[in-house]
Design a protein around this motif. Structure first.
Motif, PDB file in Angstrom:
ATOM      1  N   ILE A   8      12.420   2.672 -15.855  1.00  0.00           N
ATOM      2  CA  ILE A   8      11.333   1.695 -15.769  1.00  0.00           C
ATOM      3  C   ILE A   8      11.759   0.504 -14.906  1.00  0.00           C
ATOM      4  CG2 ILE A   8      10.002  -0.001 -17.098  1.00  0.00           C
ATOM      5  CD1 ILE A   8       9.991   2.093 -19.387  1.00  0.00           C
ATOM      6  N   LEU A   9      12.963   0.014 -15.124  1.00  0.00           N
ATOM      7  CA  LEU A   9      13.464  -1.119 -14.340  1.00  0.00           C
ATOM      8  C   LEU A   9      13.655  -0.740 -12.877  1.00  0.00           C
ATOM      9  CD1 LEU A   9      15.977  -2.691 -16.863  1.00  0.00           C
ATOM     10  CD2 LEU A   9      13.726  -3.552 -16.180  1.00  0.00           C
ATOM     11  N   PHE A  10      14.148   0.467 -12.636  1.00  0.00           N
ATOM     12  CA  PHE A  10      14.316   0.936 -11.257  1.00  0.00           C
ATOM     13  C   PHE A  10      12.961   1.023 -10.562  1.00  0.00           C
ATOM     14  CE2 PHE A  10      14.419   4.394  -8.133  1.00  0.00           C
ATOM     15  CZ  PHE A  10      15.376   3.888  -7.265  1.00  0.00           C
ATOM     16  N   ALA A  11      11.957   1.529 -11.264  1.00  0.00           N
ATOM     17  CA  ALA A  11      10.615   1.623 -10.690  1.00  0.00           C
ATOM     18  C   ALA A  11      10.055   0.236 -10.386  1.00  0.00           C
ATOM     19  CB  ALA A  11       9.690   2.370 -11.643  1.00  0.00           C
ATOM     20  N   GLY A  12      10.342  -0.743 -11.231  1.00  0.00           N
ATOM     21  CA  GLY A  12       9.902  -2.106 -10.979  1.00  0.00           C
ATOM     22  C   GLY A  12      10.542  -2.704  -9.739  1.00  0.00           C
ATOM     23  N   VAL A  13      11.835  -2.476  -9.583  1.00  0.00           N
ATOM     24  CA  VAL A  13      12.535  -2.959  -8.385  1.00  0.00           C
ATOM     25  C   VAL A  13      12.000  -2.237  -7.153  1.00  0.00           C
ATOM     26  CG1 VAL A  13      14.758  -3.071  -7.192  1.00  0.00           C
ATOM     27  CG2 VAL A  13      14.608  -3.670  -9.614  1.00  0.00           C
ATOM     28  N   TRP A  14      11.816  -0.935  -7.260  1.00  0.00           N
ATOM     29  CA  TRP A  14      11.316  -0.134  -6.141  1.00  0.00           C
ATOM     30  C   TRP A  14       9.920  -0.606  -5.722  1.00  0.00           C
ATOM     31  CZ3 TRP A  14      13.727   3.555  -3.272  1.00  0.00           C
ATOM     32  CH2 TRP A  14      12.926   4.314  -2.424  1.00  0.00           C
ATOM     33  N   GLY A  15       9.057  -0.864  -6.706  1.00  0.00           N
ATOM     34  CA  GLY A  15       7.709  -1.325  -6.417  1.00  0.00           C
ATOM     35  C   GLY A  15       7.678  -2.721  -5.806  1.00  0.00           C
ATOM     36  N   SER A  16       8.617  -3.543  -6.167  1.00  0.00           N
ATOM     37  CA  SER A  16       8.673  -4.904  -5.641  1.00  0.00           C
ATOM     38  C   SER A  16       9.326  -4.966  -4.268  1.00  0.00           C
ATOM     39  CB  SER A  16       9.462  -5.801  -6.601  1.00  0.00           C
ATOM     40  OG  SER A  16       8.816  -5.902  -7.831  1.00  0.00           O
ATOM     41  N   TYR A  96       5.585 -13.743  -6.021  1.00  0.00           N
ATOM     42  CA  TYR A  96       4.482 -12.782  -6.070  1.00  0.00           C
ATOM     43  C   TYR A  96       4.964 -11.365  -5.724  1.00  0.00           C
ATOM     44  CZ  TYR A  96      -0.161 -10.836  -5.417  1.00  0.00           C
ATOM     45  OH  TYR A  96      -1.277 -10.073  -5.524  1.00  0.00           O
ATOM     46  N   ALA A  97       5.923 -11.263  -4.822  1.00  0.00           N
ATOM     47  CA  ALA A  97       6.449  -9.945  -4.443  1.00  0.00           C
ATOM     48  C   ALA A  97       7.176  -9.274  -5.605  1.00  0.00           C
ATOM     49  CB  ALA A  97       7.391 -10.082  -3.252  1.00  0.00           C
ATOM     50  N   TRP A  98       7.764 -10.061  -6.500  1.00  0.00           N
ATOM     51  CA  TRP A  98       8.527  -9.507  -7.615  1.00  0.00           C
ATOM     52  C   TRP A  98       7.706  -9.323  -8.892  1.00  0.00           C
ATOM     53  CZ3 TRP A  98      12.770  -6.972  -6.785  1.00  0.00           C
ATOM     54  CH2 TRP A  98      13.522  -7.260  -5.655  1.00  0.00           C
ATOM     55  N   VAL A  99       6.391  -9.458  -8.816  1.00  0.00           N
ATOM     56  CA  VAL A  99       5.536  -9.261  -9.989  1.00  0.00           C
ATOM     57  C   VAL A  99       5.684  -7.861 -10.600  1.00  0.00           C
ATOM     58  CG1 VAL A  99       3.093  -9.047 -10.677  1.00  0.00           C
ATOM     59  CG2 VAL A  99       3.905 -11.109  -9.551  1.00  0.00           C
ATOM     60  N   PRO A 100       5.758  -6.776  -9.799  1.00  0.00           N
ATOM     61  CA  PRO A 100       5.968  -5.466 -10.435  1.00  0.00           C
ATOM     62  C   PRO A 100       7.244  -5.401 -11.274  1.00  0.00           C
ATOM     63  CG  PRO A 100       5.220  -5.161  -8.186  1.00  0.00           C
ATOM     64  CD  PRO A 100       5.507  -6.631  -8.359  1.00  0.00           C
ATOM     65  N   LEU A 101       8.295  -6.081 -10.846  1.00  0.00           N
ATOM     66  CA  LEU A 101       9.519  -6.123 -11.645  1.00  0.00           C
ATOM     67  C   LEU A 101       9.280  -6.868 -12.951  1.00  0.00           C
ATOM     68  CD1 LEU A 101      12.519  -5.575 -12.081  1.00  0.00           C
ATOM     69  CD2 LEU A 101      12.982  -7.703 -10.850  1.00  0.00           C
TER      70      LEU A 101
END
Length: 141
Positions: A8-16, A96-101
Motif C-alpha cells: 500500500i505504501l509503495f503504491a502511494g509513493v508510486w502514485g505520487s 499536492y503531488a504527495w496526496v496519494p501517499l
C-alpha cells in the motif's frame, strides 16, 4: 499483513512520484506561471509565461482541473518535458503531488493496527497521512 502494508505504501509513493518528480526535481525544466482562462472537463488551460531561463512562452498549456484550480487565477507551474502539461510548483505543488501517499499512509495505518496489532506504528502512519493531507489542503487554498 506487513507485506500488504508495504505494498500500500509503495503504491502511494508510486502514485505520487509521477507528479512529484517534476515539481521536486525542477532544475532544468521550464518554470513559469499560467493564468487559467478556461476550464472544461478535467483540464484547465491558459497562457504560459516563463520565469526560468531557457523557457519559452506558450499560448496554451494544460493544468489538471481540481478543487485547487480556479478560472482567472494565476499559478506557479513547471512544465513536463516535451509536453504542454503543467504541474503546480512551490510548496503547494509539492504537498499536492504527495496526496496519494497521504491516503496510502492512512490506509496502511488501518492494516498495521488491525492486522499486525502495532498500535503505535499505526498511529504514526495515520497521523503522518492526516498531517500530509491537511497540509496539502491548506496549501492549495
Amino acid at each position: 499483513m506487513g507485506t500488504v502494508a508495504a505494498l500500500i505504501l509503495f503504491a502511494g509513493v508510486w502514485g505520487s512520484w509521477g507528479t512529484a518528480q517534476h515539481v521536486m526535481l525542477a532544475k532544468g525544466r521550464e518554470a513559469g506561471t499560467v493564468r487559467v482562462t478556461r476550464c472544461a472537463g478535467d483540464t484547465c488551460t491558459g497562457p504560459f509565461t516563463p520565469t526560468s531561463q531557457g523557457a519559452r512562452a506558450r499560448t496554451r498549456v494544460e493544468l489538471a482541473d481540481s478543487v485547487a484550480v480556479r478560472k482567472g487565477q494565476t499559478y506557479d507551474v513547471v512544465l513536463k518535458p516535451g509536453t504542454t502539461d503543467a504541474v503546480r510548483s512551490g510548496p503547494a505543488g509539492i504537498l499536492y503531488a504527495w496526496v496519494p501517499l497521504g491516503g496510502a499512509l492512512l490506509l496502511a495505518s488501518v492494516v498495521v493496527a488491525g492486522g499486525m496489532r502495532l498500535t503505535r506504528a499505526a498511529w504514526l502512519l495515520g497521523l503522518s497521512g492526516a498531517v500530509l493531507l491537511t497540509s496539502a489542503f491548506l496549501a492549495v487554498q
